[in-house]
Write a protein that holds these residues in place. Structure first.
Motif, PDB file in Angstrom:
ATOM      1  N   ASP A  35       1.140  -1.377   0.032  1.00  0.00           N
ATOM      2  CA  ASP A  35      -0.081   0.236   0.175  1.00  0.00           C
ATOM      3  C   ASP A  35       1.319   1.637   0.023  1.00  0.00           C
ATOM      4  O   ASP A  35       1.484   0.854   0.823  1.00  0.00           O
ATOM      5  CB  ASP A  35      -0.673   0.280   1.128  1.00  0.00           C
ATOM      6  CG  ASP A  35      -1.609   0.907   1.709  1.00  0.00           C
ATOM      7  OD1 ASP A  35      -1.892   2.155   0.219  1.00  0.00           O
ATOM      8  OD2 ASP A  35      -2.135   0.759   2.316  1.00  0.00           O
ATOM      9  N   LEU A  36       0.829   2.398  -0.882  1.00  0.00           N
ATOM     10  CA  LEU A  36       1.828   3.311  -1.211  1.00  0.00           C
ATOM     11  C   LEU A  36       0.955   4.574  -0.639  1.00  0.00           C
ATOM     12  O   LEU A  36       1.727   5.431   0.087  1.00  0.00           O
ATOM     13  CB  LEU A  36       1.772   3.823  -2.949  1.00  0.00           C
ATOM     14  CG  LEU A  36       2.426   2.560  -3.372  1.00  0.00           C
ATOM     15  CD1 LEU A  36       2.249   3.426  -5.010  1.00  0.00           C
ATOM     16  CD2 LEU A  36       3.638   2.387  -3.488  1.00  0.00           C
ATOM     17  N   ASN A  37      -0.272   4.054   0.225  1.00  0.00           N
ATOM     18  CA  ASN A  37      -0.165   5.134   1.120  1.00  0.00           C
ATOM     19  C   ASN A  37      -1.375   4.399   2.388  1.00  0.00           C
ATOM     20  O   ASN A  37      -1.829   4.344   2.876  1.00  0.00           O
ATOM     21  CB  ASN A  37      -1.803   5.651   0.573  1.00  0.00           C
ATOM     22  CG  ASN A  37      -2.554   7.103   0.465  1.00  0.00           C
ATOM     23  OD1 ASN A  37      -1.107   7.602   1.269  1.00  0.00           O
ATOM     24  ND2 ASN A  37      -3.573   7.268   0.640  1.00  0.00           N
ATOM     25  N   TYR A  38       0.648   3.595   2.766  1.00  0.00           N
ATOM     26  CA  TYR A  38       0.142   2.930   4.104  1.00  0.00           C
ATOM     27  C   TYR A  38      -0.465   4.109   5.562  1.00  0.00           C
ATOM     28  O   TYR A  38       0.693   5.092   5.812  1.00  0.00           O
ATOM     29  CB  TYR A  38       1.342   2.502   4.309  1.00  0.00           C
ATOM     30  CG  TYR A  38       0.450   1.053   5.646  1.00  0.00           C
ATOM     31  CD1 TYR A  38      -0.287   0.077   5.405  1.00  0.00           C
ATOM     32  CD2 TYR A  38       1.816   0.671   6.802  1.00  0.00           C
ATOM     33  CE1 TYR A  38      -0.020  -1.557   5.961  1.00  0.00           C
ATOM     34  CE2 TYR A  38       1.121   0.450   7.455  1.00  0.00           C
ATOM     35  CZ  TYR A  38       0.436  -0.910   7.460  1.00  0.00           C
ATOM     36  OH  TYR A  38       0.381  -2.094   7.815  1.00  0.00           O
ATOM     37  N   PRO A  51      -4.405  12.309   1.958  1.00  0.00           N
ATOM     38  CA  PRO A  51      -5.725  12.600   2.136  1.00  0.00           C
ATOM     39  C   PRO A  51      -6.220  12.299   1.546  1.00  0.00           C
ATOM     40  O   PRO A  51      -8.140  12.221   2.333  1.00  0.00           O
ATOM     41  CB  PRO A  51      -5.601  13.597   3.746  1.00  0.00           C
ATOM     42  CG  PRO A  51      -4.840  14.690   3.499  1.00  0.00           C
ATOM     43  CD  PRO A  51      -3.687  13.688   2.356  1.00  0.00           C
ATOM     44  N   ASN A  52      -6.554  12.181   0.475  1.00  0.00           N
ATOM     45  CA  ASN A  52      -7.078  12.221  -0.451  1.00  0.00           C
ATOM     46  C   ASN A  52      -8.209  10.582  -1.227  1.00  0.00           C
ATOM     47  O   ASN A  52      -8.805  10.571  -1.999  1.00  0.00           O
ATOM     48  CB  ASN A  52      -6.753  13.283  -1.939  1.00  0.00           C
ATOM     49  CG  ASN A  52      -7.158  14.293  -1.645  1.00  0.00           C
ATOM     50  OD1 ASN A  52      -7.115  15.099  -1.230  1.00  0.00           O
ATOM     51  ND2 ASN A  52      -5.610  14.930  -2.349  1.00  0.00           N
ATOM     52  N   PHE A  53      -6.730   9.914  -0.617  1.00  0.00           N
ATOM     53  CA  PHE A  53      -7.110   8.603  -1.025  1.00  0.00           C
ATOM     54  C   PHE A  53      -7.119   7.524  -0.185  1.00  0.00           C
ATOM     55  O   PHE A  53      -6.406   7.783   1.387  1.00  0.00           O
ATOM     56  CB  PHE A  53      -5.892   7.596  -2.251  1.00  0.00           C
ATOM     57  CG  PHE A  53      -5.895   8.489  -3.515  1.00  0.00           C
ATOM     58  CD1 PHE A  53      -6.769   8.427  -4.031  1.00  0.00           C
ATOM     59  CD2 PHE A  53      -5.098   9.882  -3.779  1.00  0.00           C
ATOM     60  CE1 PHE A  53      -6.981   8.897  -5.462  1.00  0.00           C
ATOM     61  CE2 PHE A  53      -4.689  10.790  -5.160  1.00  0.00           C
ATOM     62  CZ  PHE A  53      -6.084  10.499  -5.602  1.00  0.00           C
TER      63      PHE A  53
END
Length: 192
Positions: A35-38, A51-53
């Motif tokens: 997860d690149l947005n962990y 925070p947009n994803f």
């Protein structure tokens, strides 16, 4: 890719063959999911870098595997109306990933995921016999057995709130539990 080495020995005595092999293999660049947005697990609100994803999934080739085995076999060629073979393997198979959909308990620590692979069978045994009987009949029997496959104990909910349900009880490693052993026997009577 896989690095592999094996050492073997064969011995022949009449109609009997004995083989002993030792195998070592190491796999590199195995697929795993990240997860690149962990979220920051130290943040009680589990804020994500963007925070947009929510989850931004990527597949990467960073996993590894390790395999060691000792294989012993004995085979008697068909002579004097019978033949037989017995093969036994003692092995250890470990990985820090399983496949391209593998999600760790905490992706900040893939080293904690090193454990038995899902196909780790410590003991395998197979044996067969062929007997020539009167009236051109042949009896064949095959027995196969293996020790239990591993599985992972999970707690059933997302304890660390990273949107994955892979969380384990404290101190429990991946694939640290074992199922049931497997035995199978097959027999056949045939006529030429």
């Amino acid at each position: 890719y896989t690095e592999q080495a094996s050492v073997g020995m064969r011995q022949f005595r009449g109609h009997l063959t004995l083989t002993v092999d030792a195998v070592w293999a190491q796999g590199h660049n195995l697929l795993r999911t990240r997860d690149l947005n962990y979220p920051d697990l130290n943040d009680p609100n589990r804020r994500r870098p963007d925070p947009n994803f929510q989850v931004i999934t990527t597949r990467e080739t960073e996993g590894s595997s390790w395999y060691k085995a000792l294989q012993v076999g004995m085979q008697k060629r068909h002579f004097h109306r019978h033949s037989y073979a017995v093969a036994y393997t003692l092995s250890l198979s470990e990985r820090d990933t399983e496949d391209w959909e593998f999600v760790p308990q905490d992706q900040r620590d893939y080293a904690a995921e090193r454990g038995p692979s899902s196909s780790d069978v410590r003991h395998r045994l197979s044996a067969n016999v062929n007997l020539d009987l009167p009236f051109a009949l042949r009896f064949t029997a095959v027995i196969t057995a293996r020790s239990a496959l591993p599985y992972t104990i999970t707690i059933g909910f997302d304890d660390n709130r990273d949107n994955n349900f892979t969380d384990r009880p404290a101190g429990v490693g991946r694939n640290s539990a074992r199922g049931e052993d497997f035995w199978q026997a097959d027999a056949r009577l045939s006529r030429e």
